[in-house]
Design a protein around this motif. Structure first.
Motif, mmCIF file in Angstrom:
data_model
loop_
_atom_site.group_PDB
_atom_site.id
_atom_site.type_symbol
_atom_site.label_atom_id
_atom_site.label_comp_id
_atom_site.label_asym_id
_atom_site.label_seq_id
_atom_site.Cartn_x
_atom_site.Cartn_y
_atom_site.Cartn_z
ATOM 1 N N PRO A 42 0.811 -1.225 0.000
ATOM 2 C CA PRO A 42 0.000 0.000 0.000
ATOM 3 C C PRO A 42 0.841 1.271 0.000
ATOM 4 O O PRO A 42 1.929 1.329 0.544
ATOM 5 N N VAL A 43 0.258 2.280 -0.633
ATOM 6 C CA VAL A 43 0.885 3.598 -0.659
ATOM 7 C C VAL A 43 0.465 4.340 0.597
ATOM 8 O O VAL A 43 -0.659 4.205 1.063
ATOM 9 N N GLY A 44 1.364 5.111 1.177
ATOM 10 C CA GLY A 44 1.029 5.868 2.368
ATOM 11 C C GLY A 44 1.340 5.141 3.652
ATOM 12 O O GLY A 44 1.022 5.618 4.738
ATOM 13 N N LYS A 45 1.944 3.952 3.545
ATOM 14 C CA LYS A 45 2.267 3.199 4.742
ATOM 15 C C LYS A 45 3.699 2.681 4.653
ATOM 16 O O LYS A 45 4.290 2.625 3.581
ATOM 17 N N VAL A 46 4.204 2.260 5.798
ATOM 18 C CA VAL A 46 5.538 1.673 5.849
ATOM 19 C C VAL A 46 5.377 0.170 5.903
ATOM 20 O O VAL A 46 4.701 -0.367 6.780
ATOM 21 N N THR A 47 5.978 -0.514 4.937
ATOM 22 C CA THR A 47 5.922 -1.985 4.889
ATOM 23 C C THR A 47 7.312 -2.519 5.114
ATOM 24 O O THR A 47 8.275 -2.014 4.545
ATOM 25 N N ALA A 68 7.515 0.665 13.931
ATOM 26 C CA ALA A 68 7.528 1.612 12.807
ATOM 27 C C ALA A 68 6.721 1.122 11.605
ATOM 28 O O ALA A 68 5.886 1.850 11.092
ATOM 29 N N PRO A 69 6.966 -0.110 11.114
ATOM 30 C CA PRO A 69 6.195 -0.518 9.942
ATOM 31 C C PRO A 69 4.780 -0.894 10.328
ATOM 32 O O PRO A 69 4.536 -1.486 11.380
ATOM 33 N N SER A 70 3.796 -0.545 9.459
ATOM 34 C CA SER A 70 2.436 -0.973 9.770
ATOM 35 C C SER A 70 2.169 -2.364 9.210
ATOM 36 O O SER A 70 1.288 -3.062 9.671
ATOM 37 N N ILE A 71 2.945 -2.757 8.191
ATOM 38 C CA ILE A 71 2.765 -4.106 7.637
ATOM 39 C C ILE A 71 4.119 -4.790 7.636
ATOM 40 O O ILE A 71 5.125 -4.211 7.253
ATOM 41 N N ARG A 72 4.121 -6.013 8.080
ATOM 42 C CA ARG A 72 5.372 -6.779 8.105
ATOM 43 C C ARG A 72 5.190 -8.066 7.325
ATOM 44 O O ARG A 72 4.286 -8.856 7.613
#
Lengths: 365, 404
Positions: B147-152, B336-340
């Motif tokens: 996703p755009v706008g998030k940290v993966t 920090a990352p919202s998706i791992r």
């Protein structure tokens, strides 16, 4: 640190000097609120200071991949590869060892790792159009003494190994003059050797390959099993030194490693799926390596004239630009040569390429 | 930091940044102020200006000594500073004329950000496409892609394919909009030396071939003329950082870089672990730096609408006497990352698992890395008709909603 170089307002410079900040690096690792407190500057001034410090710290502007591919930034991506001297192995490596980065070669004892190290010390001395880097090599021994006799044998047989190079050119190269040999008996002396001797030779352009044979030996004998924290720190120190040398001078660094037995194939399959051994020094070292190669001995032998050799397999375990795969090779008087023979297909993938290899007769096990 | 005492009426208000708040009935100012009636005058002013944004004076961008003097003189909030002229302020607070002028300018500019409703945020999110990975199973599990706008974050053992996925995303973000992509540029921050142009050329060539097989109508064919290997390479900016200080410097300079390039949609940092793991002698500094790095990346991702992808190493953690693999850099970085995403081996199969995600179920899919790049397992290139995302919006968003 000459702060005037940064072209900041005089009040910012005097605030920095009052706060006893000595370098741009110190400025960058302090958080913004702390920096405000230390210098007493306002927020826009601190932003300006950070911006100037960051610009000074940056080594290069962002460049596009297209510029890299066209060779416009030689420092970052020279596009060179260090050939091994054998076309079959070079095909596996897509040209040879990449010039920036740490290449690990792991295998059991007697697999032929030192042989490949020596062969690379010779192939690096050829000019760029023949797969070399026109410079010498530094060979750091940590366990066994340097195999001088074998090196002499390889040098004398270079013309038969490198049939692609005109013999006059081979005759002009003074191979043994350009190979520097160091012995390091413990970690401290290895660090000294890398930080001083290797850096000096690389900076002078006399060498463009460093071989460390082997990395594991020093770590395995110096630390007890419960000292792993200290061992990891030393590993990271050596690794950062080696990476720094490699990227600073665009020189491949070959680290030869030993193996340990694997009893239970865990999740992290950092060895090739077919073997029951795994490179030593664990995950901490594996994370530091750019290209991992493994060499193992096979059961079959091959003979040619009066020589016979046990077959080996060189496998790419991981590399950012290479597919996993392996090639079978044999060790002869003149060095390592890949083997292309359809009968050996079970030992290696099919290679759809016609190469000039001497005819072989398969001996029975 | 004060939050509003009563939540606003029907809908959820999301305040950003948190220190702006609506005017509250003013409380008596601090007793330790200078004499004279300036305090009561300030209070009267505050009561009159009922519905106006106010900020505490300590948050203004002035030097700390000036702020201290203003606060001690009784000027706690910016509303107290309104309607004052510089001479009056300098007399009351004991600051110089110049500083008083700066203070008044700082107080009147920058009124803070109005709160946004959750519905507006949802609508904004729906607009943004995700970056496909070319592994359709993984894209489905992620609800469209990265996703755009998030940290993966992508973590995994060495050699499992983290850099390969990063290179694939760097190519996929450039897929033209008519094919369902973003047509964006990418900044690749390489700390390990894993960025090989040779491999990138392979991936770019395969992506161009894939899209040209899909081109069905005139619009798509026209788009293919600008989607070539060379154009792909020219839209990928590379920066090599040799240690963590250079990485921090690069991130300081990022806003300037982004404002010059509005088409940038992806920032890759490969890897965050490599430079920071070397900082083992001062762990508290490392924790602090990682925390600020994480916040900065989140700010960049949300503020500039770009997808931030970082890679991480695995380390062995001792949990209850057993050694387990866990992502490196600890829990501080883990926030920090919202998706791992975790990439791992299982015998000879490669699996990608979603470890942490606010909007998707934990799932594991199989993938493979071919000479063409990151792909589904057991499938050769199967050109599927890829219409622009608007038609598949319904299914993708409904999957996302039920995924929790």
């Amino acid at each position: 640190m000459n702060w005037d170089r940064l072209q900041l307002k005089p009040r910012i410079i005097s605030a920095i000097q009052r706060a006893h900040l000595k370098s741009v690096r110190e400025v960058l690792v302090v958080s913004e609120p702390d920096l405000q407190k230390m210098t007493g500057l306002s927020r826009p001034d601190v932003q300006e200071l950070l911006h100037a410090a960051a610009t000074a710290c940056r080594t290069h502007q962002p460049i596009t991949a297209l510029q890299l591919q066209r060779g416009e930034c030689r420092r970052l991506e020279s596009g060179l590869r260090l050939g091994t001297g054998c076309p079959v192995l070079d095909q596996l490596l897509r040209g040879g060892l990449p010039v920036g980065g740490v290449v690990e070669l792991a295998g059991e004892s007697g697999a032929g790792k030192t042989q490949l190290g020596l062969q690379l010390c010779l192939s690096v001395q050829y000019p760029v159009e023949h797969g070399g880097l026109s410079a010498g090599a530094l060979y750091v021994c940590t366990e066994d003494p340097f195999p001088v006799r074998r090196l002499q044998q390889l040098i004398s047989e270079q013309t038969s190994l490198r049939s692609d190079v005109p013999p006059s050119l081979i005759g002009r190269l003074r191979f043994s003059d350009n190979i520097y040999v160091e012995h390091a008996a413990d970690l401290d002396s290895l660090q000294v050797c890398l930080s001083r001797r290797a850096a000096l030779l690389l900076a002078q352009g006399r060498v463009r390959l460093v071989v460390v044979d082997s990395v594991a030996a020093l770590f395995r004998c110096e630390f007890r099993p419960d000292d792993w924290l200290e061992r990891n720190k030393q590993l990271l120190t050596i690794s950062s030194m080696v990476h720094h040398l490699s990227h600073e001078f665009s020189a491949p660094i070959l680290c030869i490693n030993q193996v340990t037995d694997v009893f239970h194939q865990s999740e992290s399959s950092s060895s090739s799926p077919s073997s029951s051994v795994s490179p030593a020094l664990g995950l901490a070292w594996a994370n530091q390596v750019t290209v991992r190669l493994m060499m193992c001995r096979l059961q079959a032998t091959v003979s040619r004239g009066d020589q016979s050799s046990a077959l080996r397999k060189l496998e790419v375990v991981f590399a950012p630009h290479l597919a996993r795969g392996g090639r079978v090779l044999a060790v002869w008087r003149e060095g390592l040569r890949g083997v292309l023979d359809p009968v050996l297909a079970p030992f290696g993938p099919d290679v759809a390429q016609q190469e000039k290899v001497l005819p072989l007769h398969l001996g029975s096990v | 930091m004060n939050l509003p005492d009563q939540p606003a009426a029907d809908h959820v208000l999301i305040n950003k940044p948190m220190w702006t708040h609506m005017e509250l009935p003013s409380r008596p100012t601090d007793v330790t102020k200078a004499a004279t009636g300036s305090g009561s005058a300030g209070r009267k002013r505050a009561a009159v200006s009922a519905v106006r944004m106010r900020r505490p004076v300590s948050s203004l961008s002035l030097s700390s000594s000036v702020k201290g003097k203003l606060v001690r003189a009784g000027f706690q909030f910016t509303t107290d500073l309104q309607d004052l002229n510089p001479e009056h302020l300098s007399a009351e607070a004991g600051v110089s004329q110049q500083e008083a002028l700066e203070a008044l300018q700082a107080a009147s500019s920058g009124h803070g950000v109005a709160p946004v409703t959750a519905l507006e945020l949802l609508q904004k999110e729906e607009e943004f496409r995700s970056i496909v990975t070319f592994c359709s199973q993984l894209d489905e599990a992620l609800g469209g892609g990265v996703p755009v706008g998030k940290v993966t974050e992508i973590c995994g053992a060495p050699g499992v394919g983290k850099t390969q996925l990063c290179l694939q995303l760097a190519v996929d973000v450039q897929v033209p909009a008519v094919f369902g992509g973003l047509g964006g540029q990418v900044l690749f921050v390489d700390t390990e030396g894993g960025f090989q142009v040779q491999r990138l050329v392979d991936l770019a060539g395969a992506a161009v071939r894939h899209c040209s097989l899909l081109a069905e109508d005139e619009e798509q064919r026209v788009a293919m003329t600008t989607f070539t290997v060379e154009s792909i390479l020219s839209n990928i900016f590379l920066v090599r950082c040799r240690d963590y200080v250079e990485l921090l410097a690069e991130l300081h300079l990022l806003p300037g870089f982004l404002s010059d390039r509005p088409r940038l949609r992806l920032l890759v940092i490969d890897s965050v672990a490599f430079p920071f793991l070397r900082l083992h002698d001062d762990l508290s500094q490392r924790t602090r730096l990682l925390q600020s790095l994480g916040l900065r990346l989140i700010a960049v991702a949300t503020g500039h609408n770009i997808a931030v992808v970082t890679t991480n190493h695995m380390t062995t953690r001792l949990r209850g006497g057993q050694a387990q693999l866990a992502p490196a850099l600890g829990d501080v970085w883990g926030h920090a990352p919202s998706i791992r995403l975790l990439l791992r081996w299982e015998e000879s199969r490669r699996l990608a698992s979603i470890l942490k995600s606010p909007g998707h179920m934990d799932a594991s899919v199989q993938y493979q890395i071919t000479c063409q790049g990151f792909r589904d397992a057991d499938q050769s290139e199967r050109p599927q008709s890829k219409r622009p995302r608007t038609q598949t919006d319904q299914s993708a968003s409904s999957r996302k909603n039920t995924g929790m």
